[in-house]
Motif scaffolding. Structure first.
Motif, short mmCIF file in Angstrom:
data_model
loop_
_atom_site.label_atom_id
_atom_site.label_comp_id
_atom_site.label_asym_id
_atom_site.label_seq_id
_atom_site.Cartn_x
_atom_site.Cartn_y
_atom_site.Cartn_z
N UNK A 43 36.20 -46.98 -5.83
CA UNK A 43 34.56 -46.86 -5.92
C UNK A 43 33.91 -48.10 -6.07
N UNK A 52 43.71 -50.30 -20.22
CA UNK A 52 43.91 -49.24 -19.44
C UNK A 52 42.63 -48.05 -19.27
N UNK A 53 41.88 -48.25 -20.51
CA UNK A 53 40.65 -47.40 -20.72
C UNK A 53 39.44 -47.88 -20.37
N UNK A 87 27.49 -45.65 0.61
CA UNK A 87 26.02 -46.00 0.52
C UNK A 87 25.15 -44.94 -0.16
N UNK A 88 25.70 -43.71 0.03
CA UNK A 88 24.95 -42.63 -0.55
C UNK A 88 25.28 -42.17 -1.92
N UNK A 89 26.70 -42.41 -1.95
CA UNK A 89 27.43 -41.82 -3.37
C UNK A 89 27.28 -40.18 -3.20
N UNK A 90 27.33 -39.85 -1.85
CA UNK A 90 27.71 -38.21 -1.77
C UNK A 90 29.18 -38.17 -0.84
N UNK A 91 29.80 -37.27 -1.43
CA UNK A 91 31.29 -37.21 -0.82
C UNK A 91 31.37 -36.20 0.25
N UNK A 97 28.51 -35.02 -6.38
CA UNK A 97 27.17 -34.98 -5.39
C UNK A 97 26.12 -34.58 -6.03
N UNK A 157 24.32 -37.07 -7.96
CA UNK A 157 23.61 -38.10 -7.21
C UNK A 157 22.42 -37.43 -6.63
N UNK A 189 17.94 -38.82 -5.12
CA UNK A 189 17.32 -38.33 -4.00
C UNK A 189 16.43 -37.25 -3.84
#
Lengths: 180, 244
Positions: A7, A82-83, A154-158, B185, B188, B193
């Protein structure tokens, strides 16, 4: 940890090795990393031999916790708990000269989608596969995949349905474009 | 902090309030005064080791419950996991849905459509979560329970051997990530948005619920991966050895 690293903007995670792997140092050197993060516990007795076998230019970062003895943690130029959270990781990396993940973010992540990316986003949300998009736009599948990764970053949407909601909100596609 | 049996449960809850729904799954209800964990477990007839393993795994991502693995039956573990599922499906999901509907109702007419998109997206997530949970309850858990029964009663192992040839618990370990992505998602979409509204209270409420659900699901998945999977792997190993 792997997911956190992926990320981070500007960071490319090239490979993850198992500590018990044979010919570990050869394999690590082959991928020519700028930096490696090592869990000393995973290497246990072979830690010293492994560290000595590496090229001096590789930056060594140790993965530690509060129980790691100083004799071990002092072997690394930098240590990460580690955390650690995403921000803590960024902080650590920013301390290392020559490595600048946060800065890369300003160039990349904060930019709006390019025209090409918007076109590809549109095709994704209309249900086309990478192969189909590639054919339509005369691109290689590899290029389409790279664009997809950048769009997600860029959008943070997967997910595709998440991207669809984004595209509808921003009028990149219309409700009527979607097949029922 | 490692949670131990002689600690007062009230202190533990002050230290980590995320454990409130967890103790609820053990049928421990608020109003327990100064009782220690051991006292409460005895009263509710809960295996104390089991209780400690669950709360510690849930509380501390680094905790690895190796030595307690064999001290309680798979059936209690599955009982616990089932209660957690019930909590997600009967409390968390309907609550979040209720809030999103409230958001739609509060929006002016030009924006209703946009918030309806969020609802549609959430409903998709809901059905994915439901089918994930159903698969666990209809195939993974029965598989583990049957294996335990076979080992306990030392009955015929041929049936379970056949099942093991088609399926191993190790396959299941890899299946957890996908359900998480939609939740990520949705956060976000709301943070970045969806259109701004004058009064953010409802959106804040939704976000807090989403973060909370996400944490609970992650800890839940860890309990499955760290306790259930190794336990079943050990049973698979024993059964294979018996048949050699």
């Amino acid at each position: 940890m792997e997911d956190l690293l992926k990320e981070l903007p500007g960071v490319r995670l090239s490979e993850v090795f198992d500590g018990s792997e044979k010919r570990l140092s050869e394999k690590v050197s082959a991928s020519k990393p700028d930096l490696i993060i090592i869990d000393p516990q995973a290497l246990a007795g072979t830690l010293n031999t492994f560290l000595h076998s590496l090229n001096n230019k590789i930056i060594l970062v140790g993965l530690v916790d509060e129980h790691t003895p100083p004799t071990i943690s002092s072997k690394f130029s930098y240590t990460i708990n580690i955390r650690e959270s995403k921000f803590g990781l960024l902080d650590t990396f920013n301390k290392i000269p020559g490595i600048n993940p946060g800065k890369a973010a300003e160039h990349d992540e904060n930019k709006p989608l390019s025209a090409r990316e918007t076109t590809i986003l549109k095709h994704i949300t209309l249900g086309l596969t990478n192969q189909e998009i590639a054919e339509k736009l005369f691109l290689s599948v590899h290029t389409v995949t790279t664009h997809r990764k950048n769009i997600t970053k860029k959008l943070g949407i997967k997910t595709v349905s998440g991207l669809t909601v984004y595209a509808l909100l921003n009028k990149i596609i219309k409700m009527d474009d979607l097949q029922p | 902090m490692r949670i131990e049996k002689d600690m007062k449960l009230a202190d533990v809850i002050h230290h980590d309030y995320h454990l409130i729904p967890v103790i609820n799954r053990f049928n421990i209800h608020l109003g327990f005064g100064d009782s220690t964990i051991e006292q409460l477990c005895r009263k509710q007839e809960i295996n104390t080791e089991f209780f400690l393993t669950i709360v510690n795994t849930y509380h501390d991502p680094q905790y690895f419950p190796k030595k307690h693995l064999q001290s309680f039956p798979v059936s209690s573990l599955i009982g616990y996991l089932g209660k957690a599922h019930q909590y997600y499906l009967e409390q968390k999901i309907p609550e979040i849905k209720r809030l999103i509907i409230e958001l739609i109702e509060a929006a002016d007419d030009t924006q209703k459509k946009n918030f309806e998109l969020a609802l549609g997206f959430f409903e998709e997530y809901q059905s994915e979560l439901v089918s994930h949970i159903e698969r666990e309850e209809n195939s993974v858990y029965p598989y583990a329970l049957e294996m335990e029964k076979v080992l306990e009663k030392e009955t015929d192992t041929s049936d379970i051997i056949l099942k093991m040839e088609n399926y191993s618990i190790t396959d299941y370990e890899k299946e957890h990530d996908n359900v998480e992505e939609k939740l990520f998602d949705l956060k976000n979409l709301i943070i970045k948005y969806l259109p701004s509204v004058e009064n953010d209270t409802i959106s804040y409420g939704i976000l807090l619920e989403l973060f909370d659900l996400e944490k609970d699901l992650r800890d839940h998945a860890r309990i499955e991966d760290m306790i259930l999977v190794p336990k079943v792997e050990a049973m698979e190993f024993t059964i294979k050895k018996m048949n050699r």
